[in-house]
Scaffold this active site. Structure first.
Site, short mmCIF file in Angstrom:
data_model
loop_
_atom_site.label_atom_id
_atom_site.label_comp_id
_atom_site.label_asym_id
_atom_site.label_seq_id
_atom_site.Cartn_x
_atom_site.Cartn_y
_atom_site.Cartn_z
N LYS A 120 23.81 -40.66 -69.62
CA LYS A 120 22.63 -41.52 -69.77
C LYS A 120 22.95 -42.90 -70.34
O LYS A 120 22.29 -43.87 -70.03
CB LYS A 120 21.58 -40.83 -70.65
CG LYS A 120 21.01 -39.57 -69.98
CD LYS A 120 19.52 -39.49 -70.11
CE LYS A 120 18.92 -38.46 -69.19
NZ LYS A 120 19.40 -37.07 -69.43
N SER A 172 27.67 -33.50 -66.36
CA SER A 172 26.86 -34.63 -66.83
C SER A 172 26.78 -34.74 -68.35
O SER A 172 26.59 -35.83 -68.88
CB SER A 172 25.45 -34.52 -66.25
OG SER A 172 24.88 -33.25 -66.52
N GLU A 209 10.76 -43.37 -72.50
CA GLU A 209 10.22 -42.01 -72.56
C GLU A 209 11.40 -41.08 -72.76
O GLU A 209 12.53 -41.41 -72.42
CB GLU A 209 9.51 -41.67 -71.24
CG GLU A 209 10.42 -41.12 -70.12
CD GLU A 209 11.43 -42.13 -69.56
OE1 GLU A 209 11.20 -43.34 -69.73
OE2 GLU A 209 12.44 -41.71 -68.97
C1 LIG Z 1 19.00 -35.98 -68.66
C2 LIG Z 1 20.12 -35.16 -68.21
C3 LIG Z 1 20.21 -34.66 -66.88
C4 LIG Z 1 19.12 -34.85 -65.87
O1 LIG Z 1 18.82 -36.17 -65.51
P1 LIG Z 1 19.30 -36.82 -64.15
O2 LIG Z 1 18.61 -38.13 -64.12
O3 LIG Z 1 18.87 -35.93 -63.02
O4 LIG Z 1 20.78 -36.94 -64.21
C5 LIG Z 1 21.34 -33.97 -66.52
N1 LIG Z 1 22.33 -33.70 -67.40
C6 LIG Z 1 22.27 -34.14 -68.68
C7 LIG Z 1 23.40 -33.81 -69.59
C8 LIG Z 1 21.18 -34.87 -69.13
O5 LIG Z 1 21.14 -35.29 -70.41
#
Ligand SMILES: *Cc1c(COP(=O)(O)O)cnc(C)c1O
Length: 413
Positions: free
Chosen positions: A107, A395, A129
């Site tokens: 993020k 992610s 948000e």
């Molecule tokens: C917020 C988040 C997501 C989901 O958001 P996307 O916009 O679909 O990437 C996925 N993995 C993690 C670790 C997150 O913090």
């Protein structure tokens, strides 16, 4: 899909620009996207639309953005060949380690970019948000760094569930506003952030945390996250002697880590794209966030996309064990790709994600975020060939999910 095969190389040619899966000039991905906004925000969104590409490609911006990604965020993130996981699933699996970024997920790639953009547009106040609090923490972090006022809207239910992230945001100097409307979760927090923006259109920039919202947000966020696929290209070339994989895998909530992972490959049809959305307790259970499988066309937060809704168009509350994936909509880029058959979207249920998280931890010594565990759940559903090179976007890291992991394990014993 209207692709052209070149008989001599056996590899699909890149499409013409107007057939691209990227956004078109009017802000649409096929039938999805656009900017459905109240009139009071028209000037803001229009100015952003006119400025964002200029700013994002400006050499001064790029210099500052890239320096911060290197020295502050810790990029490039490693592309790690997960040997034991690969052995188990009989293919070659690389993990793109977004979990190693500052603040623990992808993020921050977006919030760093947007705060630099906000400064260049003369804004002095930042709103955001947040659901689980990950985007809120990433936004509060860059606001501290840039000495900007920061207000984060968060559903009251989520404030209760995500104490640690609320404490982090407050320590970073942000004001966290608990939202009492609706189900008191992400959708309601987003509504409240939009309401704030309507009241302060001139001095405020709204940092949206995913590839959602009115045009140009989905494209802007995808571009800022595209650093993920830019690095994958370089790293794969070094490790594999070719700069593209056979498959890219990512989880999708709003679609930003997936968008960044596929961005450089989106029109390269040699690369297959497999996305995992949150099946919750099962897509037929009534407790799910599988927007692409269950959604119908509608408008949410300024964008025309697939949306979980009742017969008469009321938004249905999504459910997933992972707070980062329970959004009732989906970025328009992903709605279009799924509809056109460019991506394959699998629903991975809570229990499959938990099992995949435990497995990665045991095999590789990496505790993934629950969201990322949904991407790992793809290996339980889909078979790959022995020679397939797969890049999976990890992610985020699992620190924030330890309570859930511990609870689930103790319930099983
Ligand atoms: C917020 C988040 C997501 C989901 O958001 P996307 O916009 O679909 O990437 C996925 N993995 C993690 C670790 C997150 O913090």
């Amino acid at each position: 899909m209207n692709t052209t095969e070149n008989p001599h190389t056996q590899r699909p040619l890149q499409r013409e620009r107007e057939d691209s899966f990227l956004v078109n000039e009017s802000g649409y991905y096929g039938d999805f996207g656009g900017a459905y906004i109240p009139e009071i925000l028209y000037d803001n969104v229009e100015t952003l639309r006119q400025e964002y590409k200029k700013i994002l490609t400006d050499p001064g911006f790029l210099k500052e953005y890239n320096a911060l990604l290197t020295d502050y965020v810790g990029r490039p993130t490693p592309l790690y060949l997960a040997k034991r996981l690969s052995e188990k699933y009989h293919c070659k699996i690389y993990l793109k380690r977004e979990d190693l970024n500052h603040t623990g997920a992808h993020k921050i790639n977006n919030t760093i970019g947007q705060i630099l953009l906000a400064r260049r547009m003369g804004k002095t106040r930042i709103i955001a948000e947040t659901g689980a609090g990950q985007h809120g923490v990433a936004t509060a972090t860059v606001c501290a760094l840039m000495n900007m006022e920061c207000i984060v809207y968060m559903g009251a239910t989520d404030v209760e569930r995500q104490k640690l992230n609320v404490q982090k945001m407050e320590m970073l100097g942000a004001t966290v506003v608990p939202v009492q409307s609706g189900n008191k979760t992400l959708k309601d927090a987003t509504n409240e952030a939009i309401r704030d923006w309507c009241c302060h259109p001139s001095d405020t920039h709204y940092i949206i945390g995913s590839t959602v919202g009115p045009h140009p947000y989905p494209d802007m966020v995808a571009r800022l996250q595209s650093v993920i696929s830019k690095e994958i290209k370089r790293q794969l070339l070094e490790k594999e002697g070719r700069d593209y994989p056979d498959y890219l895998i990512a989880c999708v909530g709003g679609g930003s880590n997936a968008g960044g992972t596929i961005y450089e490959y989106i029109d390269d049809l040699r690369v297959k794209i497999v996305l995992a959305e949150a099946g919750g307790k099962g897509i037929d259970s009534g407790l799910s966030a599988a927007t692409i499988q269950l959604g119908r066309v509608g408008i949410i937060h300024g964008s025309k996309t697939l949306l979980m809704q009742t017969e008469d168009g009321q938004i249905e509350e999504p459910y997933s064990i992972s707070a980062g994936l329970d959004y009732p909509g989906i970025g328009p880029m992903h709605a279009n790709m799924a509809k056109q058959g460019r991506s394959e979207v699998l629903a991975v249920n809570d229990d499959e994600a938990i099992a995949a998280a435990m497995e990665l931890t045991k095999l590789e010594g990496i505790i993934p975020a629950l969201e990322s565990a949904h991407a790992l759940g793809v290996f339980g559903q889909k078979q790959f060939q022995k020679d397939d090179v797969i890049v999976l976007c990890l992610s985020g890291r699992g620190d924030k999910d330890m309570e859930t992991y511990v609870r689930v394990v103790s319930e099983k014993v």
